[in-house]
Design a protein around this motif. Sequence first.
Motif, mmCIF file in Angstrom:
data_model
loop_
_atom_site.group_PDB
_atom_site.id
_atom_site.type_symbol
_atom_site.label_atom_id
_atom_site.label_comp_id
_atom_site.label_asym_id
_atom_site.label_seq_id
_atom_site.Cartn_x
_atom_site.Cartn_y
_atom_site.Cartn_z
ATOM 1 N N ALA A 222 0.840 -1.198 0.000
ATOM 2 C CA ALA A 222 0.000 0.000 0.000
ATOM 3 C C ALA A 222 0.875 1.247 0.000
ATOM 4 C CB ALA A 222 -0.892 -0.002 1.236
ATOM 5 N N THR A 223 0.446 2.255 -0.767
ATOM 6 C CA THR A 223 1.206 3.505 -0.776
ATOM 7 C C THR A 223 0.881 4.299 0.491
ATOM 8 O OG1 THR A 223 -0.536 4.707 -1.879
ATOM 9 C CG2 THR A 223 1.097 3.611 -3.284
ATOM 10 N N THR A 225 -0.367 7.252 0.649
ATOM 11 C CA THR A 225 -1.695 7.838 0.527
ATOM 12 C C THR A 225 -2.763 6.809 0.874
ATOM 13 O OG1 THR A 225 -0.686 8.772 -1.436
ATOM 14 C CG2 THR A 225 -2.924 9.458 -0.937
ATOM 15 N N GLN A 226 -2.566 5.592 0.367
ATOM 16 C CA GLN A 226 -3.543 4.534 0.653
ATOM 17 C C GLN A 226 -3.585 4.228 2.143
ATOM 18 O OE1 GLN A 226 -1.967 1.662 -2.088
ATOM 19 N NE2 GLN A 226 -3.787 1.791 -3.397
ATOM 20 N N ARG A 227 -2.388 4.204 2.768
ATOM 21 C CA ARG A 227 -2.358 3.909 4.200
ATOM 22 C C ARG A 227 -3.128 4.964 4.982
ATOM 23 N NH1 ARG A 227 3.745 3.392 5.240
ATOM 24 N NH2 ARG A 227 3.977 3.600 2.994
ATOM 25 N N TRP A 229 -5.531 6.855 3.787
ATOM 26 C CA TRP A 229 -6.949 6.794 3.424
ATOM 27 C C TRP A 229 -7.646 5.593 4.064
ATOM 28 C CZ3 TRP A 229 -9.810 10.505 1.765
ATOM 29 C CH2 TRP A 229 -11.068 10.228 1.238
ATOM 30 N N TYR A 230 -6.959 4.459 4.087
ATOM 31 C CA TYR A 230 -7.624 3.233 4.552
ATOM 32 C C TYR A 230 -7.323 2.859 6.003
ATOM 33 C CZ TYR A 230 -8.911 2.588 -0.294
ATOM 34 O OH TYR A 230 -9.438 2.777 -1.536
ATOM 35 N N ARG B 8 3.390 4.913 -8.732
ATOM 36 C CA ARG B 8 3.297 4.918 -7.288
ATOM 37 C C ARG B 8 4.281 5.930 -6.682
ATOM 38 N NH1 ARG B 8 2.913 -0.956 -4.903
ATOM 39 N NH2 ARG B 8 0.832 -0.919 -5.747
#
Lengths: 322, 299
Positions: A222-223, A225-227, A229-230, B8
Amino acid sequence: MKSAKSIAAGSIPHRGKKKLALDLWRQRYLFLMMLPALVCVILFNYVPMTGLYISFVNYVPRGEGFYQDMLSAQFVGLDWFEYFFSTDFAIVMRNTLCQSLMTLLFSFPAPVIFAICLNEIKNNRVKKAAQTASYLPYFISWVIAANMFVTFLSGDGVINDILQALHITDHDILFMQEGKYFWLILALANTWKNIGYDAIIYLSAISGIDQEMYEAAEVDGATKTQRIWYITLPSLLPTIMIMLLLAVGGILNVGYEQQLLMGNDAVIKFSDVFDTYTYRYGIINGMYSYGTAVGLFKSVVSFAFVAVTNKMSRKYAEVSLY
Amino acid sequence: MVKRKSRRTAGKFIFDIFRVLFIIFICIVCVYPFWNIFVISVNDGQDALRGGLYFWPRMFTLENYEQILQRKEFLHAIMVTLGRTLIGTPLVVLNTSMLAYVLSREKLIGRKFWTLLFIFTMYFSGGMVPYYLQLKNLGLLDKFAVYIFPAMLNVYYMILIRSYLYGIPESLVESAQLDGANDLRIYAQIIFPLAKPVIMTIVLFASISHWNAWFDSRLYTNSMDLKTLQLVLVEILNQFQTSGSNGASLAQKAQMMSGVTQKSVQMAAVMVATIPIICVYPFVQKYFVKGIMIGAVKA
């Protein structure tokens, strides 16, 4: 143990009283320590509540003492309230709600974003320095803060310089003289003053998130940003909800210092809120009964707001505010 | 694969830039106004009128500070504010922390009642006018005591301290009780020192709220010699807005001769009121963050 005690203490009706007296005696130091606070809360909180009665009479100080004057004053029922509703209620309520909601629009998301960004800084010194900088406005008086906004937004202030340099406007905008800007300026000033302080609560919530979740997410690719966000945002949700409920509960408390210090006669139709209105009529103009009535209305409505939001937060987060 | 990876990293890059810029923006917005005021306050007033004074003083001088510190009214206001801060802060800290200790004792008789009695006042009050009339009844109007006694109890501070005290193990208190210590001693010798972070937080909050107070001075006092620093500051700062550029008084003309202007003196006054705060709060920060966090989590 219990039965042995009751036998030793003798007859039952006496036992309760005696035990209470003994317990009270044992706790004499506790009550002694509470005494100063008790005197304060009675003198400065509960006795003034009895003064709320003057909102139902036509109170005129006649110099015979407060309570004599109050009880001998002519009873007018709800006349003061009716007078308020038929005159300035709408505008004062509009200003209070709009200032509050506009403040919420900025001051609510800003500390969340700030806390998340701050948390990503790995260098502790930089993090601390940034945090220290962000508290500064919180500790400064409104007198100084308001003066800064007035100065920067004046005709020859920095903001006008910037706007003209960017060719957004070709003449000086008198921000503080036009009512349409007042709510926005007030909201930004409130946000500016509180962002650092409010971020503390979110930072503490972020530090409570299980680090293993991040590590697992990183392993899964996970990037950042994803971390955020999620993981970060969902973990913050309960805190965010509670803070939101708190803010809604206090929606009628928008302060008064900032309005008094930044406002002027030109914008009073937009700056006037319950507290400044009460101050002007109740204290400056000496309309004690009217000022009390307006204050009582505000107290009752905000109490209802708090009661409802507290109930909701109890249901939602299983946390009562206090 | 390579493409995904580059996208990414690009996303990560954009995010990094955004968050760094955001933090820099917040820091500048929070600190720069004070720096700007400082620069104007140590610059020659006449020279400042030319504008363009943003980051560094052009003509350094301390004349503005000399001017403002010569004003008797201003010095007196500093003394009033200093007095209320030094007297008021220990009293509210002591009173509130004692109350917090008492209300944190589970065995306290009528604990629920007492707690509700105090917390209710956070949500409901008589309002500004009955409060004012009560201070009048008590004979506190236009007295120095009006700054001290009404501010002696703060329920919000009490809640912060009480939340912190819940984190202190009960066994400490119990063993002290077995040793024969009474509650007064337990509070003074065990609880108070252990609660240092939250106590320091309250010391900071209380002293700053005394230092920054102006509205109570305007509302409850009339005497010139009871005006607080911030109230005098309001008056000094408003002179500028009302007098404007036309119709400079003799005093203003005299000032202009010396290179000091009203604005530069105002900025010096603002700095005098700001510097103590800037000097104090960063050092209390470590306590203060801890104190708030625990209060916030438990509250």
